[in-house]
Motif scaffolding. Sequence first.
Motif, PDB file in Angstrom:
ATOM      1  N   ILE A  19       0.821  -1.206   0.000  1.00 15.75           N
ATOM      2  CA  ILE A  19       0.000   0.000   0.000  1.00 15.75           C
ATOM      3  C   ILE A  19       0.860   1.263   0.000  1.00 15.75           C
ATOM      4  O   ILE A  19       0.491   2.291  -0.583  1.00 15.75           O
ATOM      5  N   TRP A  22       1.769   2.270  -3.524  1.00 16.43           N
ATOM      6  CA  TRP A  22       0.648   2.897  -4.241  1.00 16.43           C
ATOM      7  C   TRP A  22       0.406   4.323  -3.770  1.00 16.43           C
ATOM      8  O   TRP A  22       0.126   5.215  -4.572  1.00 16.43           O
ATOM      9  N   ALA A 105       4.858   0.218  -8.601  1.00 15.58           N
ATOM     10  CA  ALA A 105       3.411   0.396  -8.709  1.00 15.58           C
ATOM     11  C   ALA A 105       3.040   1.003 -10.058  1.00 15.58           C
ATOM     12  O   ALA A 105       2.017   0.641 -10.662  1.00 15.58           O
ATOM     13  N   SER A 106       3.882   1.912 -10.546  1.00 16.23           N
ATOM     14  CA  SER A 106       3.641   2.533 -11.853  1.00 16.23           C
ATOM     15  C   SER A 106       3.657   1.495 -12.966  1.00 16.23           C
ATOM     16  O   SER A 106       2.846   1.559 -13.905  1.00 16.23           O
ATOM     17  N   LEU A 109       0.291  -0.257 -12.866  1.00 14.15           N
ATOM     18  CA  LEU A 109      -0.841   0.606 -13.201  1.00 14.15           C
ATOM     19  C   LEU A 109      -0.876   1.000 -14.678  1.00 14.15           C
ATOM     20  O   LEU A 109      -1.929   0.955 -15.324  1.00 14.15           O
TER      21      LEU A 109
END
Length: 218
Positions: A19, A22, A105-106, A109
């Motif tokens: 988390i 993110w 995270a990128s 995503l």
Amino acid sequence: MGDVKKELEQAATKPKVGIGAWISLVILIIILSGAFRTSESALKVMDFTNLCGSFGQIGDTGANFIGKGGMGAKDGFMAGLNLIPAVMFFCGIMGVFEQLGAFKASDILFRPILKPMLNIPGKCGVAFISSFTGSDVAAVMTKELADSGDLTDNERTVFVAYQYAGSACINNTITGGAPLIAICPVALGPVIVIEFVCKLIGANLVRLILKVSQKKGA
């Protein structure tokens, strides 16, 4: 069975994105997006340009250490020198957010978006967002991705073709194109959308040229 085992091994060794990664990605995107650039509240500290600050402002004239009204090699040199603090500051920010896992995270995503759109990895997502408001930060990130091996030569070429056709389209349209906005029969939003579409078309033309040239070479 061998392929299934290989996929399971890759899934087991793939780093987990928690988390915190993110949250750091969201904060980094907000900082680079320019969303709070003109904010009058305390949220203006969430903008990269405001964090960089200004230097040498003189009253309401807008003049700074670069000078005003001049043209020539000296002005070009001082304008380039003016970019150094922002680039150095961003390199520090990038190191912090990389350790926090924002780029992992990128990758998750933006991969479904950037792979079909430009055939570049999801790790380019933050540079993709920042290229809407500034070309220097996106250039630094692209170089870092290429140096680390996350971008191939062809992927870098396609990404650069996207970035530098109508670079920083939001900022430059609002600032450089300000005198034309008042007389333009089209609203500002559609103008930026058209620029974005043309950037995508140009980058994919370069992508096609590279693909054809590789086939001929083979």
